[in-house]
Write an enzyme that holds these catalytic residues in place. Sequence first.
Site: not given
Length: 273
Positions: A27, A29, A33-34, A58, A173, A183-184
């Site tokens: 999604m 940002a 981790g991505h 979602q 990560v 991202s949050r």
Amino acid sequence: MKIFTNSLVLKEYLQTVSLKIGFVPTMGALHEGHLSLIKKAKEENDFVVVSIFVNPTQFLKGEDLDAYPKKDAADKKICELAGVDVLFLPNAESIYGSDEVSLQAPHVRGYVLEGRSRPGHFSGVLTVVMKLLNIVNPHKAYFGKKDAQQLHLITLMVKNLFMSVAIVPVDTVRESDGLAMSSRNVYLSTKEHEEALKISKSLKIATQLVMQKNFTSNEIKKAMRETLTPLEVSYVEILNRDFELLEVVELGNTIILVEVLVGSTRLLDNLWL
Ligand code: PAF
């Protein structure tokens, strides 16, 4: 790197690519981790597709759909530098029609834990992931273990609907202080970030108790809740890899999951033992 915004144009293009395709749905940002998902996809495939789509179905009413962090220019740069072959940036009309077919998350496993605080969330996740997988038609798709329930339900969907894609789980990560990347995390103030460190601390304490061997799941959960005080805990649970309750930890078959609210930010973390 090629950029596509239209689902059918991308699908047609990918049908001409006769390479092993790895797919990383996100999604946006994008963070470390991505990047670890993309890195793994690159290692295991010849061609990598990343999608960035903040999926409206979602999010529940009142959630952060409109405020969800958007970093399009930075995300493009990150994907380019990471060697992504195709970046898919659809808008909602390119994914959803007006009178929709959608998937329903399973009654029990889709409506406990995160699904209990966010009823319907996983139906939206499964629907969009099914659509994205059908557009990209990858050999392998990569999902983070941090979203353990999402990963479990997507794996279940692929199995129950006899799909051929392989779902690859990728380790969480963490920031250098232990906070799981999300991202949050940008929503957290400095003080909230400090408070959120109790989450990874509670998982460390759980690990220590598991290593000492003579603690039941209930005792471990109690110690974790004490560590998390005064944060608002949505759940602390100890499950096997099939998402069934475990009274005693079984090494190699256990996930310890926690969700807390820090201020108004919902944070998830877990430990795979
Ligand atoms: O984990 C996410 O970022 C999202 O839930 C996903 C899998 C991309 C579906 O929108």
